[in-house]
Design a protein around this motif. Structure first.
Motif, PDB file in Angstrom:
ATOM      1  N   LYS A  46       0.798  -1.230   0.000  1.00 34.27           N
ATOM      2  CA  LYS A  46       0.000   0.000   0.000  1.00 34.27           C
ATOM      3  C   LYS A  46       0.831   1.281   0.000  1.00 34.27           C
ATOM      4  O   LYS A  46       0.388   2.322  -0.486  1.00 34.27           O
ATOM      5  CB  LYS A  46      -0.941   0.019   1.210  1.00 34.27           C
ATOM      6  N   ILE A  47       2.045   1.226   0.567  1.00 28.79           N
ATOM      7  CA  ILE A  47       2.853   2.439   0.679  1.00 28.79           C
ATOM      8  C   ILE A  47       4.156   2.322  -0.091  1.00 28.79           C
ATOM      9  O   ILE A  47       4.617   3.275  -0.711  1.00 28.79           O
ATOM     10  CB  ILE A  47       3.134   2.768   2.168  1.00 28.79           C
ATOM     11  N   GLY A  48       4.754   1.139  -0.069  1.00 31.26           N
ATOM     12  CA  GLY A  48       5.994   0.930  -0.817  1.00 31.26           C
ATOM     13  C   GLY A  48       7.192   0.695   0.083  1.00 31.26           C
ATOM     14  O   GLY A  48       7.066   0.585   1.296  1.00 31.26           O
ATOM     15  N   ARG A  71       6.228   2.327   8.179  1.00 31.82           N
ATOM     16  CA  ARG A  71       6.028   3.550   7.400  1.00 31.82           C
ATOM     17  C   ARG A  71       4.552   3.890   7.273  1.00 31.82           C
ATOM     18  O   ARG A  71       3.717   3.013   7.060  1.00 31.82           O
ATOM     19  CB  ARG A  71       6.605   3.393   5.994  1.00 31.82           C
ATOM     20  N   MET A  73       3.894   7.106   5.564  1.00 31.67           N
ATOM     21  CA  MET A  73       3.869   8.141   4.528  1.00 31.67           C
ATOM     22  C   MET A  73       4.639   7.703   3.279  1.00 31.67           C
ATOM     23  O   MET A  73       5.548   6.874   3.365  1.00 31.67           O
ATOM     24  CB  MET A  73       4.467   9.445   5.059  1.00 31.67           C
ATOM     25  N   THR A  74       4.272   8.290   2.175  1.00 34.88           N
ATOM     26  CA  THR A  74       5.006   8.060   0.935  1.00 34.88           C
ATOM     27  C   THR A  74       6.266   8.936   0.948  1.00 34.88           C
ATOM     28  O   THR A  74       6.458   9.739   1.864  1.00 34.88           O
ATOM     29  CB  THR A  74       4.156   8.436  -0.295  1.00 34.88           C
ATOM     30  N   GLU A  75       7.090   8.798  -0.066  1.00 34.01           N
ATOM     31  CA  GLU A  75       8.302   9.618  -0.155  1.00 34.01           C
ATOM     32  C   GLU A  75       8.202  10.609  -1.309  1.00 34.01           C
ATOM     33  O   GLU A  75       9.201  10.943  -1.956  1.00 34.01           O
ATOM     34  CB  GLU A  75       9.526   8.720  -0.297  1.00 34.01           C
ATOM     35  N   GLU A  76       7.007  11.113  -1.554  1.00 33.00           N
ATOM     36  CA  GLU A  76       6.787  12.057  -2.642  1.00 33.00           C
ATOM     37  C   GLU A  76       7.514  13.376  -2.387  1.00 33.00           C
ATOM     38  O   GLU A  76       7.518  13.888  -1.273  1.00 33.00           O
ATOM     39  CB  GLU A  76       5.291  12.327  -2.811  1.00 33.00           C
ATOM     40  N   TYR A  83      10.797  16.939   0.273  1.00 32.19           N
ATOM     41  CA  TYR A  83       9.614  16.160   0.638  1.00 32.19           C
ATOM     42  C   TYR A  83       8.396  17.070   0.749  1.00 32.19           C
ATOM     43  O   TYR A  83       8.486  18.192   1.255  1.00 32.19           O
ATOM     44  CB  TYR A  83       9.822  15.437   1.970  1.00 32.19           C
ATOM     45  N   ARG A  89       1.600  13.532   2.373  1.00 27.70           N
ATOM     46  CA  ARG A  89       2.260  12.249   2.122  1.00 27.70           C
ATOM     47  C   ARG A  89       1.667  11.089   2.910  1.00 27.70           C
ATOM     48  O   ARG A  89       1.864   9.936   2.554  1.00 27.70           O
ATOM     49  CB  ARG A  89       3.761  12.366   2.440  1.00 27.70           C
ATOM     50  N   THR A  91      -0.786   8.342   4.014  1.00 30.58           N
ATOM     51  CA  THR A  91      -1.807   7.589   3.295  1.00 30.58           C
ATOM     52  C   THR A  91      -2.947   7.213   4.238  1.00 30.58           C
ATOM     53  O   THR A  91      -2.830   7.321   5.459  1.00 30.58           O
ATOM     54  CB  THR A  91      -1.204   6.303   2.705  1.00 30.58           C
TER      55      THR A  91
END
Length: 215
Positions: A46-48, A71, A73-76, A83, A89, A91
């Motif tokens: 779901k997040i990576g 984790r 949050m994403t790392e967008e 960041y 970020r 989810t």
């Protein structure tokens, strides 16, 4: 009320508490291992990657260690490679992990390693170290905890001043009775965190809030 005084009582308390930490964390980790593995898979899906968030924190005696969480949050990043804000970020699944405290489960390993305790002040980032008052530095006389003393208070969103005072008071009054009270109230505290959508709660960093003024 049940305060421990200097001497043999403190030594016995610390030995028994460390034994409790080790046995309870190891037992719980074994019991929840299927859930732990499931969360690894879900976070990955779901997040990576990476599955774990790591951050340098200050432990007992201000000794640094790396804390792990699942984790959330994403790392967008933006066009400049920075960041995006946390609120952009995080989810939906990450917010669920935070609100239920499931993101904290990897810290059981830190407890087993002796870097943390089941109960104690929350380990905070090392770059906060210069911004504590002399009283607030009492927090470093004990191991940081998975469960913070703040659960004893009807205050699920404490200010920094409130949280740090709760923790200093805990260290001053170390006792079996207080630890027992914290364990009894922790489930109530977790429920309030969830029902109040604690996963969306964010505070200004301590160093920013105190404007870089060393007290």
């Amino acid at each position: 009320m049940g305060k421990l005084y200097a001497g043999d009582d403190v030594f016995v308390y610390k030995i028994v508490k460390r034994s409790f930490d080790l046995i309870s964390a190891l037992t719980l980790l074994i019991l929840i291992s299927p859930l732990y593995l499931l969360l690894i898979i879900l976070v990955k899906y779901k997040i990576g990657s990476p599955v774990f968030f790591e951050q340098k924190r200050s432990g007992m005696g201000m000794k640094p260690f790396y804390i792990k969480k699942f984790r959330s949050m994403t790392e967008e990043k933006d066009s400049q490679g920075k960041y995006l804000p946390d609120s952009e970020r995080i989810t939906q699944f990450g917010a669920f992990l935070r609100s239920t405290s499931l993101d904290e489960l990897p810290q059981l390993i830190s407890i087993i390693k002796g870097e943390m305790s089941v109960i104690g002040p929350r380990p905070l980032p090392t770059h906060y170290d210069a911004y504590y008052t002399a009283r607030e530095k009492l927090r470093f006389k004990v191991r940081g905890g998975l469960i913070s003393p703040e659960v004893m208070y009807d205050n699920i969103r404490p200010s920094w001043d409130e949280q740090l005072e709760y923790e200093a008071d805990y260290v001053e009054r170390l006792s079996w009775e207080i630890d027992a009270k914290i364990m009894v109230t922790v489930f109530k505290g977790l429920f309030k965190r969830y029902s109040s959508d604690y996963g969306d709660y964010e505070r200004t960093d301590l160093d920013i809030e105190r404007n870089g003024e060393i007290k």
